[in-house]
Design a protein around this motif. Structure first.
Motif, short mmCIF file in Angstrom:
data_model
loop_
_atom_site.label_atom_id
_atom_site.label_comp_id
_atom_site.label_asym_id
_atom_site.label_seq_id
_atom_site.Cartn_x
_atom_site.Cartn_y
_atom_site.Cartn_z
N THR A 3 83.57 12.11 -54.51
CA THR A 3 83.91 10.83 -53.86
C THR A 3 84.57 9.86 -54.83
OG1 THR A 3 81.75 9.84 -54.33
CG2 THR A 3 81.97 11.05 -52.25
N GLY A 4 84.99 10.36 -55.99
CA GLY A 4 85.58 9.48 -57.00
C GLY A 4 84.58 9.00 -58.02
N SER A 5 83.37 9.56 -58.00
CA SER A 5 82.31 9.10 -58.90
C SER A 5 82.58 9.47 -60.36
CB SER A 5 80.96 9.66 -58.46
OG SER A 5 81.03 11.05 -58.27
N THR A 6 83.26 10.59 -60.60
CA THR A 6 83.60 10.95 -61.98
C THR A 6 84.47 9.89 -62.61
OG1 THR A 6 83.43 13.34 -61.55
CG2 THR A 6 84.74 12.66 -63.44
N ASN A 7 85.39 9.36 -61.84
CA ASN A 7 86.28 8.32 -62.37
C ASN A 7 85.51 7.04 -62.66
OD1 ASN A 7 89.03 7.60 -63.08
ND2 ASN A 7 88.97 6.18 -61.36
N ILE A 8 84.48 6.74 -61.87
CA ILE A 8 83.64 5.57 -62.13
C ILE A 8 82.92 5.74 -63.46
CG2 ILE A 8 81.60 4.29 -61.36
CD1 ILE A 8 82.47 4.89 -58.48
N LEU A 9 82.37 6.93 -63.69
CA LEU A 9 81.70 7.20 -64.97
C LEU A 9 82.68 7.11 -66.13
CD1 LEU A 9 79.33 10.17 -64.03
CD2 LEU A 9 78.71 7.79 -64.45
N ILE A 23 87.30 -0.03 -55.35
CA ILE A 23 86.83 0.07 -56.74
C ILE A 23 86.99 -1.24 -57.48
CG2 ILE A 23 89.04 0.84 -57.74
CD1 ILE A 23 85.48 2.07 -58.65
N LYS A 24 87.96 -2.06 -57.08
CA LYS A 24 88.14 -3.37 -57.72
C LYS A 24 86.93 -4.26 -57.49
CE LYS A 24 93.19 -3.21 -57.37
NZ LYS A 24 94.39 -3.78 -56.69
N VAL A 25 86.36 -4.19 -56.29
CA VAL A 25 85.16 -4.98 -55.98
C VAL A 25 84.01 -4.53 -56.88
CG1 VAL A 25 83.45 -5.53 -54.20
CG2 VAL A 25 85.88 -5.33 -53.60
N VAL A 26 83.87 -3.21 -57.06
CA VAL A 26 82.81 -2.67 -57.90
C VAL A 26 82.98 -3.11 -59.35
CG1 VAL A 26 81.88 -0.53 -58.87
CG2 VAL A 26 82.36 -0.69 -56.42
N LEU A 27 84.21 -3.01 -59.86
CA LEU A 27 84.46 -3.37 -61.26
C LEU A 27 84.22 -4.85 -61.51
CD1 LEU A 27 87.65 -1.22 -61.99
CD2 LEU A 27 85.28 -0.74 -62.60
N GLU A 28 84.48 -5.69 -60.52
CA GLU A 28 84.17 -7.11 -60.65
C GLU A 28 82.68 -7.32 -60.83
OE1 GLU A 28 85.79 -9.10 -57.28
OE2 GLU A 28 87.87 -8.97 -57.98
N GLN A 29 81.87 -6.54 -60.09
CA GLN A 29 80.42 -6.65 -60.21
C GLN A 29 79.92 -6.09 -61.55
OE1 GLN A 29 79.04 -8.53 -57.92
NE2 GLN A 29 81.09 -8.56 -57.03
N PHE A 30 80.70 -5.18 -62.15
CA PHE A 30 80.40 -4.68 -63.49
C PHE A 30 80.78 -5.70 -64.57
CE2 PHE A 30 80.77 0.07 -62.24
CZ PHE A 30 79.40 0.16 -62.12
N GLN A 31 81.34 -6.83 -64.12
CA GLN A 31 81.79 -7.90 -65.04
C GLN A 31 82.92 -7.42 -65.94
OE1 GLN A 31 78.29 -9.46 -67.05
NE2 GLN A 31 77.07 -9.22 -65.21
N ILE A 32 83.81 -6.64 -65.37
CA ILE A 32 85.00 -6.19 -66.09
C ILE A 32 86.06 -7.28 -66.00
CG2 ILE A 32 86.80 -4.42 -66.24
CD1 ILE A 32 84.00 -3.35 -66.82
N CYS A 68 82.51 4.64 -69.35
CA CYS A 68 82.60 5.14 -70.73
C CYS A 68 83.61 4.33 -71.53
CB CYS A 68 82.99 6.62 -70.71
SG CYS A 68 83.03 7.41 -72.35
N ILE A 69 84.76 4.05 -70.94
CA ILE A 69 85.78 3.24 -71.61
C ILE A 69 85.25 1.85 -71.89
CG2 ILE A 69 88.08 2.22 -71.36
CD1 ILE A 69 88.84 4.65 -69.64
N THR A 70 84.48 1.30 -70.95
CA THR A 70 83.92 -0.04 -71.11
C THR A 70 82.87 -0.07 -72.21
OG1 THR A 70 84.28 -0.51 -68.75
CG2 THR A 70 82.72 -1.91 -69.91
N GLU A 109 81.90 13.91 -67.71
CA GLU A 109 81.30 12.60 -67.50
C GLU A 109 79.90 12.67 -66.87
OE1 GLU A 109 84.37 13.39 -66.71
OE2 GLU A 109 85.71 12.00 -67.74
N TYR A 110 79.68 13.63 -65.99
CA TYR A 110 78.40 13.72 -65.31
C TYR A 110 77.25 14.02 -66.26
CZ TYR A 110 79.15 13.02 -60.36
OH TYR A 110 79.37 12.45 -59.14
N HIS A 111 77.54 14.72 -67.37
CA HIS A 111 76.48 15.08 -68.30
C HIS A 111 76.43 14.19 -69.53
CE1 HIS A 111 77.18 18.84 -65.97
NE2 HIS A 111 75.88 18.88 -66.01
N TYR A 112 77.53 13.48 -69.81
CA TYR A 112 77.59 12.72 -71.05
C TYR A 112 77.38 11.22 -70.83
CZ TYR A 112 79.22 11.15 -75.63
OH TYR A 112 79.29 10.58 -76.87
N VAL A 113 78.11 10.62 -69.92
CA VAL A 113 78.08 9.17 -69.74
C VAL A 113 76.71 8.64 -69.29
CG1 VAL A 113 79.14 7.20 -68.58
CG2 VAL A 113 80.54 9.14 -69.28
N PRO A 114 75.98 9.34 -68.40
CA PRO A 114 74.71 8.78 -67.94
C PRO A 114 73.73 8.42 -69.05
CG PRO A 114 75.38 10.53 -66.47
CD PRO A 114 76.36 10.54 -67.63
#
Length: 350
Positions: A124-130, A281-290, A134-136, A150-155
């Motif tokens: 569903t695009g979750s790998t890109n979220i992770l 995804i822009k709404v989500v990133l705003e909540q991440f304080q990006i 990671c970049i953040t 990303e599923y095994h490393y970023v968490p």
């Protein structure tokens, strides 16, 4: 004063008055537009009077809509969320509670980052979220050889959700809680492309829950050096696992999203869809304080894997489904019936 001067002054006054009138009208229209949406949404003139929803469902919607107002969601995002949350509530109202709470969701797939909690549903695009997380996080996460799985490393950089009860509709949690969902037909094609055509991870996925029929088929395919076809993937992986233990026992990559995301148990206040990923995804990133959202989106694109390209699913989508028997498609309609109704997706892959 000359008559011509008087006429010119009169024309200038009329022109200035006309310009002023236009300016006032534009401001008035903008004010009305800004006030109409919140009024219709926050006071629930559309949903809160919907007789198909009970008092509890209306109260939950009211709470989430109030949250949207306080978080200043973009006006164009509000109607989408209103529709999605309302549709979810209607379906959930008809569902009996799951006997074992959260048995469809892995607690490890529900995590938090910067006071935001979310469920990661595969494909569903979750790998890109992770990846963007990671970049953040920065060098601590990114200074490795290439980008990780990303599923095994970023968490490891995220906070586990712990007891999921606090995120339920009976719990009290002030966090922004989101998940992303996807058209079930396209999700199945995307899973096949990544797990079968690009990797051999389908072996573990299709063997899930002791799937003996697939194990027998795989031995034949391996002996003849053949690749699992999409039709075989649907028959011996997806459908066979459903036969063996019902939807709740299906592998998460194609388990119905109503179960994998515990959509009727978790009190989500934002539902993103892969089909509107760019906006959601822009709404989500705003909540991440990006702070620099566009930079982060462009940076993440550099590291997409070949199987993440959206055109791969779109370009071969119909080609794959044309190989599948009608009885299989009819059964899939039953398996994913709740997803289709809840998420407003088409009942046919064609």
């Amino acid at each position: 004063m000359k008559i011509s001067d008087l006429m010119n002054n009169s024309m200038r006054k009329k022109r200035n008055a006309f310009i002023l009138l236009i300016g006032v009208s534009v401001v008035a229209i903008l004010l009305v537009k800004a006030s109409l949406v919140p009024t219709s949404v926050w006071r629930g003139s559309l949903v809160m009077r919907n007789d198909s929803l009970g008092a509890e469902e209306r109260e939950l919607l009211n709470t989430n809509l109030l949250w949207m107002k306080n978080k200043h969601l973009p006006l164009d995002a509000i109607p989408r969320q209103l529709e999605r949350l309302t549709s979810m509530q209607k379906v959930c109202k008809k569902k009996s509670p799951i006997t074992k709470q959260f048995q469809g969701i892995y607690p490890s797939a529900f995590m938090s980052f910067r006071n935001v909690s979310f469920a990661l549903l595969p494909k569903t695009g979750s790998t890109n979220i992770l990846r963007m997380i990671c970049i953040t996080v920065g060098p601590e996460c990114t200074n490795i050889t290439g980008y990780p799985d990303e599923y095994h490393y970023v968490p490891r950089f995220l906070q586990g959700a712990g007891n999921l009860t606090k995120y339920t509709k009976q719990g009290r949690n002030s966090k922004f809680i989101f998940t992303f969902v996807r058209n079930p037909w396209r999700r199945l094609v995307s899973t096949y492309i990544e797990k079968v055509l690009f990797t051999d991870s389908y072996i573990a996925i299709c063997s899930w829950n002791k799937n003996e029929k697939f194990n027998s088929l795989y031995k034949e395919l391996k002996a003849n050096n053949q690749t699992l076809t999409f039709k075989e993937f649907i028959r011996y992986c997806v459908i066979e696992q459903y036969f063996n233990g019902g939807a709740i026992k299906m592998e998460p990559h194609y388990r119905p999203q109503i179960l994998s995301g515990a959509l009727c148990e978790i009190n989500y206040n934002f539902i993103g869809q892969t089909e509107t990923y760019g906006e959601d995804i822009k709404v989500v990133l705003e909540q991440f304080q990006i702070s620099n959202i566009m930079w982060l989106l462009n940076e993440a694109k550099k590291y997409r894997k070949p199987n993440e390209k959206a055109h791969l699913t779109s370009s071969t989508y119909l080609q794959h489904w044309k190989t599948v028997d009608i009885w299989m498609i009819d059964l899939l309609k039953e398996i994913y019936a709740d997803d289709f109704e809840m998420l407003n997706y088409p009942l046919s892959p064609f």
